[in-house]
Design an enzyme around this catalytic site. Structure first.
Site, PDB file in Angstrom:
ATOM      1  N   GLU A 178       0.813  -1.214   0.000  1.00 23.35           N
ATOM      2  CA  GLU A 178       0.000   0.000   0.000  1.00 23.35           C
ATOM      3  C   GLU A 178       0.851   1.270   0.000  1.00 23.35           C
ATOM      4  O   GLU A 178       1.716   1.428   0.864  1.00 23.35           O
ATOM      5  CB  GLU A 178      -0.900   0.010   1.243  1.00 23.35           C
ATOM      6  N   GLU A 198     -13.098   1.934   4.270  1.00 25.68           N
ATOM      7  CA  GLU A 198     -12.066   2.133   5.290  1.00 25.68           C
ATOM      8  C   GLU A 198     -11.912   3.639   5.522  1.00 25.68           C
ATOM      9  O   GLU A 198     -10.973   4.270   5.057  1.00 25.68           O
ATOM     10  CB  GLU A 198     -10.730   1.510   4.866  1.00 25.68           C
TER      11      GLU A 198
END
Length: 268
Positions: A153, A252
């Site tokens: 990420e 998220e």
């Protein structure tokens, strides 16, 4: 829960924080989610048997599927963002990989976010990157027979210290380079982090579709629910679909009000 054709999971580390952590799985189920994800929920890389059992019981009792799990990332409240780059913490990482595998076996979880870590000023950057790449390879090998995918990420600059991966292009360079022969490593496409780094999220979705293994959505700035910031959400989802990304997608974000109110953006 469906959103514009995508199966949507809920990140219980950021949603339903009005509840105790273990109660959030049931809260997600009550809200209509069949799948959830979570950051590493334990203070250490290797949980006790009791801690692990508590987590598994909460997931099973709620009747949800654990779709995503972060590896241990160090002391996140203190600013750490992963231990993969730190050779001195390799034993800790290997113990964590074993714990993650156990949870994967028990739950069927198949997406695992391994934060890369932060560059130390007093060590050779090339060696630190090599250490992180070895860590990712170890994790991927441990989870391959479970169908597990290790996610890499990019994170927002200015919020995450000397974290070296800032854009989708940084991760694609790794996937096409040192991880070209590793089939179960992919890009975690987080709309908030990319947007905060000045990335055109719609264009990046098209460019990255073949490399994306998981999408996390939050608006920018602010990291609130879609509609609370500046991102063009219909365009983002259209770009993902047209580029061929089939999922999964996770909510998220940090709700700007109650979690229940923050779900008004979801459209079947």
């Amino acid at each position: 829960m469906q959103h514009l054709g995508y199966d949507l999971s809920a990140n219980v580390s950021l949603l339903w924080t009005e509840h105790d952590y273990l109660d959030r799985f049931a809260a997600a189920a009550d809200a209509g989610f069949g799948a959830v994800e979570t950051w590493w929920p334990f203070p250490a890389a290797e949980p006790s048997a009791a801690q692990e059992s508590e987590l598994l019981r909460a997931i099973e009792a709620a009747g949800v599927r654990l779709r995503g799990l972060n590896f241990f990332a160090g002391d996140m409240p203190a600013g750490e963002r992963g231990i993969a780059m730190d050779a001195a913490r390799r034993t800790e990482l290997i113990a964590n990989v074993a714990a993650v595998r156990r949870i994967a076996e028990a739950t069927g979880c198949d997406r695992f976010n391994l934060l890369y870590g932060q560059l130390a000023d007093d060590e050779d950057p090339t060696a630190q990157h090599a250490t992180a790449q070895e860590a990712v390879t170890i994790a991927a090998a441990a989870l391959a027979d479970q169908g597990g995918v290790v996610l890499i990420e990019p994170l927002a600059a200015g919020l995450n210290g000397a974290y070296p991966l800032r854009t989708h292009e940084d991760v694609i360079a790794l996937l096409d380079g040192p991880f070209a022969g590793v089939g179960n490593v992919g890009l975690l496409f987080d709309t908030f982090h990319l947007a905060m780094n000045g990335v055109d999220v719609v264009a990046a979705a098209v460019r990255s579709a073949a490399h994306i293994a998981h999408v996390q959505i939050a608006d920018a700035p602010g990291r609130g629910e879609p509609g609370s910031g500046d991102l063009a959400w219909d365009e983002v989802f259209t770009a993902l679909r047209v580029a061929g990304f089939a999922g999964p997608v996770a909510a998220e974000y940090r709700p700007t009000g109650s979690t229940a109110d923050s779900l008004a953006w979801v459209r079947p």
